[in-house]
Write an enzyme that holds these catalytic residues in place. Structure first.
Site, PDB file in Angstrom:
ATOM      1  CG  HIS A   1      23.963 -13.384   1.537  1.00  0.00           C
ATOM      2  ND1 HIS A   1      24.125 -14.822   0.525  1.00  0.00           N
ATOM      3  CD2 HIS A   1      23.707 -15.089   3.121  1.00  0.00           C
ATOM      4  CE1 HIS A   1      24.010 -16.016   0.281  1.00  0.00           C
ATOM      5  NE2 HIS A   1      23.558 -15.790   2.250  1.00  0.00           N
TER       6      HIS A   1
ATOM      7  CB  CYS B   1      21.389 -17.156   4.885  1.00  0.00           C
ATOM      8  SG  CYS B   1      22.288 -16.663   5.488  1.00  0.00           S
TER       9      CYS B   1
END
Length: 414
Positions: free
Chosen positions: A334, A353
């Protein structure tokens, strides 16, 4: 962001019925420059949360719910803000009409939902200062007690990446897996051999040995009508679904080098600086398939086990840009607007992430996060290497490529 402690396990199919929580990359506010890279993770997370919208959106039913009532089982409410947009769509893309209340505090659909249907709901609200908050949920409506159906991805007419498996989630446990699997076929115009593999008693995935050939066509045939899946439970579904496989794009994240190399049809498109999981919260290794895409979404650490001493999430960012899911347990790739520019390509700071430099509001197409989002399909592969963590499990997301072919064909052990 992803897992680590007391994760909420949600089946990774039909679309995901996948939980919408994720990780937060540290690094500081961009306006502070590279000096922010030295701040502690807690300070960075607290600063980002402080600057986030005060609006709190609550969706009923909860993300991943099954057997949701057709009438009065779906609504949206907001506190410390007003709703500005609510979208509810069925798995075939049909929009469901609904109304936001005059005071902007709630929303509900205009009519009953369809039986045995997967829905996706996206809600946006603003607080008194105009800052936006976002919340998303997926759920499936109820079906008759004596029958079963399968929810599946991809859906009719979609164009997906070469890593996208056919994944079917049944709304009831299947005891006679052999009979049910025999009533399902998956074929490709490429002529590749396609084999099914069960994960538990409600999920059945199909894939070839290697990724689908680019620009091929895949057909799923469900002939479940009348098939007995368990004593007294019979299939109620006959359906044929065709989807397209697009160009071949596989991106390799090198955690040690802190870069991601995007390769399309054998040619390198771009190498992007990244910030992956910190040493305390490393990113999984392995082949991961993009299963969902959100231009903006909320990421709340409390939903994936990252809680502070007060029991609240270590982070709660309501407008994370260009988020794409890689695992059921909360691993995303992201955009990150709150980390200093200096961390990308230099320091691994996230809760697991893969973060790309980006801008708040998700409206700057020149940012790496925006570029990768715009150039990615659901079904594209992101392969992570050189991380100190273990390889992701094949059923954590749509990630069966991490299981050897011989084991995949042999099926689960008795």
């Amino acid at each position: 962001m992803r897992r680590r402690r007391s994760l909420v396990a949600v089946s990774a199919v039909l679309g995901g019925v996948l939980m919408l929580s994720a990780c937060n990359d540290g690094g500081g506010d961009k306006s502070q420059g590279s000096s922010e890279a030295g701040k502690s993770q807690a300070e960075v997370d607290a600063a980002a949360a402080k600057d986030a919208s005060k609006a709190r959106i609550a969706i009923t039913p909860k993300d991943g719910s099954t057997n949701v009532p057709l009438n009065d089982g779906t609504n949206v409410a907001v506190s410390d803000g007003t709703l500005t947009k609510v979208e509810l769509k069925s798995s075939d893309g049909a929009a469901v009409a609904g109304k936001i209340a005059a005071d902007g505090k709630s929303w509900k659909p205009d009519a009953a939902l369809k039986r045995s249907t997967k829905y996706a709901l996206a809600a946006t609200a603003k607080d008194e200062s105009g800052k936006e908050a976002h919340e998303n949920a997926s759920f499936t409506t109820l079906s008759p007690e004596n029958s079963f159906v399968g929810s599946f991805v991809p859906e009719e007419g979609e164009t997906v990446g070469v890593g996208m498996p056919v994944s079917i989630t049944f709304n009831k446990p299947i005891k006679d897996q052999k009979a049910v699997q025999a009533a399902i076929s998956v074929s490709s115009s490429s002529g590749q051999e396609v084999v099914g593999h069960w994960f538990g008693n409600q999920r059945l995935d199909f894939r070839p040995e290697q990724y689908w050939q680019a620009n091929s066509t895949v057909t799923l045939k469900l002939a479940l009508q009348g098939v007995q899946g368990a004593p007294g439970i019979v299939g109620a579904q006959n359906k044929t679904v065709t989807f397209k496989v697009g160009r071949s794009q596989v991106s390799t994240v090198d955690v040690k080098a802190k870069t991601m190399t995007v390769t399309r049809d054998g040619q390198v498109l771009k190498t992007i600086p990244i910030s992956a999981g910190s040493p305390e919260n490393p990113t999984y290794n392995g082949q991961m398939v993009i299963s969902e895409k959100f231009k903006e979404t909320r990421m709340d650490g409390s939903t994936v086990g990252f809680k502070n001493s007060e029991g609240k999430g270590e982070y709660d960012i309501k407008d994370v840009p260009h988020a794409m899911r890689l695992s059921t347990s909360g691993t995303f790739i992201h955009g990150n607007y709150w980390g200093a520019d200096s961390i990308f390509g230099k320091v691994n700071t996230s809760h697991g992430c893969v973060g790309l430099n980006d801008a708040q509001g998700a409206n700057d197409p020149n940012q790496p996060g925006a570029w990768f989002f715009d150039n990615s399909l659901i079904g594209d592969v992101v392969t992570v290497v050189n991380s100190p963590d273990k390889t992701i499990k094949p059923d954590n997301g749509l990630n069966g490529w991490n299981m050897p072919w011989a084991e995949w064909k042999a099926g689960p052990s008795a």
